[in-house]
Write a protein that holds these residues in place. Sequence first.
Motif, short mmCIF file in Angstrom:
data_model
loop_
_atom_site.label_atom_id
_atom_site.label_comp_id
_atom_site.label_asym_id
_atom_site.label_seq_id
_atom_site.Cartn_x
_atom_site.Cartn_y
_atom_site.Cartn_z
N PHE A 383 57.41 -21.71 -29.59
CA PHE A 383 56.66 -22.13 -28.38
C PHE A 383 55.63 -21.03 -28.10
CE2 PHE A 383 60.36 -24.72 -28.39
CZ PHE A 383 59.98 -25.93 -27.81
N PRO A 384 54.56 -21.01 -28.93
CA PRO A 384 53.64 -19.87 -28.88
C PRO A 384 52.85 -19.80 -27.58
CG PRO A 384 52.80 -21.60 -30.33
CD PRO A 384 54.17 -22.03 -29.90
N ASN A 385 52.63 -18.58 -27.15
CA ASN A 385 51.82 -18.34 -25.93
C ASN A 385 52.37 -19.09 -24.72
OD1 ASN A 385 50.33 -17.05 -27.82
ND2 ASN A 385 48.52 -18.36 -27.68
N PHE A 386 53.66 -19.30 -24.73
CA PHE A 386 54.34 -19.93 -23.59
C PHE A 386 55.38 -18.92 -23.11
CE2 PHE A 386 57.53 -22.29 -21.38
CZ PHE A 386 56.89 -23.37 -20.81
N PHE A 387 55.24 -18.50 -21.87
CA PHE A 387 56.12 -17.43 -21.37
C PHE A 387 56.77 -17.86 -20.07
CE2 PHE A 387 52.49 -15.54 -23.61
CZ PHE A 387 53.16 -14.97 -24.67
N MET A 388 58.00 -17.41 -19.91
CA MET A 388 58.74 -17.78 -18.70
C MET A 388 58.97 -16.57 -17.80
SD MET A 388 61.64 -20.36 -20.04
CE MET A 388 61.68 -19.66 -21.64
N LEU A 389 58.89 -16.81 -16.52
CA LEU A 389 59.31 -15.81 -15.53
C LEU A 389 60.62 -16.31 -14.93
CD1 LEU A 389 55.88 -15.12 -13.86
CD2 LEU A 389 57.16 -13.60 -15.37
N ASN A 390 61.59 -15.42 -14.80
CA ASN A 390 62.92 -15.81 -14.34
C ASN A 390 63.45 -17.00 -15.14
OD1 ASN A 390 61.65 -14.82 -11.25
ND2 ASN A 390 63.38 -13.79 -12.21
N GLY A 391 63.26 -16.89 -16.45
CA GLY A 391 63.78 -17.91 -17.37
C GLY A 391 65.26 -17.69 -17.63
N PRO A 392 65.81 -18.41 -18.62
CA PRO A 392 67.24 -18.29 -18.91
C PRO A 392 67.60 -16.88 -19.40
CG PRO A 392 66.19 -19.89 -20.37
CD PRO A 392 65.11 -19.33 -19.51
N ASN A 393 68.79 -16.46 -19.11
CA ASN A 393 69.36 -15.20 -19.63
C ASN A 393 68.75 -13.94 -19.02
OD1 ASN A 393 69.00 -16.81 -22.80
ND2 ASN A 393 70.70 -17.03 -21.39
N GLY A 394 67.98 -14.09 -18.00
CA GLY A 394 67.45 -12.91 -17.32
C GLY A 394 68.45 -12.45 -16.28
N PRO A 395 68.15 -11.30 -15.66
CA PRO A 395 69.06 -10.84 -14.62
C PRO A 395 68.98 -11.72 -13.38
CG PRO A 395 67.56 -9.10 -15.37
CD PRO A 395 67.04 -10.39 -15.88
N VAL A 396 70.04 -12.38 -13.05
CA VAL A 396 70.13 -13.03 -11.75
C VAL A 396 71.41 -12.50 -11.12
CG1 VAL A 396 68.94 -15.16 -12.33
CG2 VAL A 396 71.40 -15.04 -12.59
N GLY A 397 71.52 -12.71 -9.87
CA GLY A 397 72.69 -12.16 -9.20
C GLY A 397 72.19 -11.66 -7.87
N ASN A 398 72.81 -10.63 -7.39
CA ASN A 398 72.42 -10.16 -6.07
C ASN A 398 71.29 -9.13 -6.17
OD1 ASN A 398 75.48 -10.98 -6.02
ND2 ASN A 398 74.70 -11.33 -3.99
N ALA A 466 75.39 -17.24 -18.36
CA ALA A 466 74.02 -17.31 -18.89
C ALA A 466 73.17 -16.11 -18.51
CB ALA A 466 73.35 -18.59 -18.40
N SER A 467 73.63 -15.34 -17.54
CA SER A 467 72.77 -14.27 -17.01
C SER A 467 72.78 -13.03 -17.91
CB SER A 467 73.26 -13.83 -15.64
OG SER A 467 73.50 -14.94 -14.86
N TRP A 468 71.84 -12.18 -17.64
CA TRP A 468 71.70 -10.89 -18.32
C TRP A 468 73.02 -10.12 -18.21
CZ3 TRP A 468 67.89 -8.90 -21.21
CH2 TRP A 468 67.82 -7.52 -21.38
N PRO A 469 73.66 -9.84 -19.35
CA PRO A 469 74.99 -9.21 -19.26
C PRO A 469 74.96 -7.72 -19.54
CG PRO A 469 74.69 -10.19 -21.40
CD PRO A 469 73.36 -10.28 -20.72
N PHE A 470 73.74 -7.15 -19.56
CA PHE A 470 73.61 -5.72 -19.89
C PHE A 470 73.29 -4.94 -18.63
CE2 PHE A 470 71.74 -8.26 -23.45
CZ PHE A 470 72.80 -8.14 -24.32
N THR A 471 73.08 -3.64 -18.81
CA THR A 471 72.76 -2.84 -17.62
C THR A 471 71.35 -3.16 -17.11
OG1 THR A 471 71.82 -1.10 -18.97
CG2 THR A 471 74.14 -0.84 -18.37
N GLN A 472 71.17 -2.77 -15.86
CA GLN A 472 69.85 -2.91 -15.25
C GLN A 472 68.86 -2.00 -15.99
OE1 GLN A 472 69.60 -0.88 -11.65
NE2 GLN A 472 68.38 -2.41 -10.60
N LYS A 473 69.34 -0.83 -16.39
CA LYS A 473 68.48 0.12 -17.09
C LYS A 473 67.98 -0.48 -18.39
CE LYS A 473 68.16 4.81 -18.92
NZ LYS A 473 67.44 4.35 -20.09
N ARG A 474 68.87 -1.17 -19.08
CA ARG A 474 68.44 -1.78 -20.35
C ARG A 474 67.34 -2.81 -20.09
NH1 ARG A 474 71.76 -4.49 -25.36
NH2 ARG A 474 69.98 -5.65 -26.17
N PHE A 475 67.48 -3.55 -19.02
CA PHE A 475 66.42 -4.52 -18.68
C PHE A 475 65.10 -3.80 -18.43
CE2 PHE A 475 64.03 -6.99 -15.50
CZ PHE A 475 63.74 -8.10 -16.27
#
Length: 491
Positions: A383-398, A466-475
Amino acid sequence: MMGTNGKSDDLRFIVIGAGMAGILSGIKLREAGYSDITIYEKADRVGGTWRENTYPGLTCDVSSHSYTYTFEPNPEWSHRYPPGDEIQSYFEGVTSKYDLDEMIVFNEEIVRCEHADGRWQIELSSGGRDEADIVIAATGVLHHPNYPDIAGLDEFEGELFHSARWDHNIPLDGRRIGLIGNGSTGVQIVSALASRAGELYQFQRTAQWIMPSQNPAFTEEEKARFRKDPASMREMKEEFDTGDGVARFTNAIIDADSDEMKEIEAVVLQNLEEGIADPDLRERLRPTYRAACKRMIFSPDYYEAIQSPNVELVTTEIDRVEAKGVRLEDGRLIELDLLVLATGFKADRFMRPMDLIGRNGLKLEQAWSKRPHAYLSISIPDFPNFFMLNGPNGPVGNFSLIDIAERQLAYIEQLIALVRSGRCREVSASSDAMVRFDAERIEAAKKTIWASGCNSWYLDAEGVPASWPFTQKRFHDEMSEPHLEDYDLIG
Ligand code: NAP
């Protein structure tokens, strides 16, 4: 369009959605020197989730100065945690300050988006068409209401609506109100309506842990200081986004056995033990799963509200809805004037129902046949040149989704710069990078608190968080600069 020198300063952008992330995209892309930008918005106003959600008690549980664009601090926030209508006004104010209205097309939904002949071909709900070199999907996560599968909902003779479709014409004071759900939304509605309803019934299917919090108003002196010294707002923002509290909370979430998680468990347990006087009610409010497995609920006053004499926590299962109210499994009928469905959202939709078709006719439904996924939450192979903001697998939570979207957009801009400079015509994550990222993410997700045995919108159809399961620093590190070896750069 690509210029004859292989460089392009007049790339055409289409941004989908004029919520928090779409507004951000418009401002930042223009600031980066791009001028050909259209934001399509299906509604008649900006604001996204803050336009859609107007329920009584609506408050963001991310602190005000953190739920703010870095480039547009707001000294006028009334409280430590911002009320929904102030957030909506903030986005409207920013839109007008940056003259974004001229690039937004309202009341127009993109129904189809296909990559053909090197560009994105767009079809609109009005029947119109458009084209773009770059598409940014800023469609948000929680925007398709989840209507519960409860028999008889259409037989109810009173008023009925979803919490994200609040009908402000319906009176509330002194009435018999039922509320299904006790997520962040349901809890806030109970707090707001306990003192107004004649009778308020909250139907709870699964108990929730409640983290105590305070929401003091900012004093006039504090606001004057914020106006005079914007750095003091930035400090508060930094403290929330990257400070010890969030870092500890993130560590707790991604490591269910951590000391940080034990601390959280102790606080919510104490809140329950000390906050609820009646032992029977206390037991019915006691979750049977671990704290933060579902999204943590912060509330200064829910326990007080649920113990009001006119409020009843109903834990007997709902059998069906009838003309006069809600019939429980034990045969009891709770008669109601109004029934509110605070039953959450379909969290796996993202830019759908839009038809999205990538290279060689690849449909999003095929690419996502197993689950929604995106490399670093941003890009999908083919899906070239197609970018998501707050897409799947990103950090969500509090956390502040604004902070996340700003970092993602800065990263995306670096990818777009490759196209602008003529280094390539198309950029999208490689399949190898996607497979590797997904495998690592799914492995890490097993250790998170979300996988510790509860049901929530954090889990995909197969029960994997589905959310980002790594540290915030890694993000933060990942977002600082793309690893180009993980991308297909074509042309
Ligand atoms: P939610 O967390 O998904 O909660 C939905 C509620 O509806 C749950 O209590 C669920 O029960 C119940 N439910 C769903 N279907 C049901 C059925 N068929 N019968 C009975 N009960 C049913 O939704 P939400 O409260 O709208 O919150 C969604 C997200 O929006 C939050 O997690 C948060 O990310 C965001 N939000 C944030 C704030 C804030 O900042 N303060 C406020 C509101 C929303 P079960 O638990 O048994 O499934």
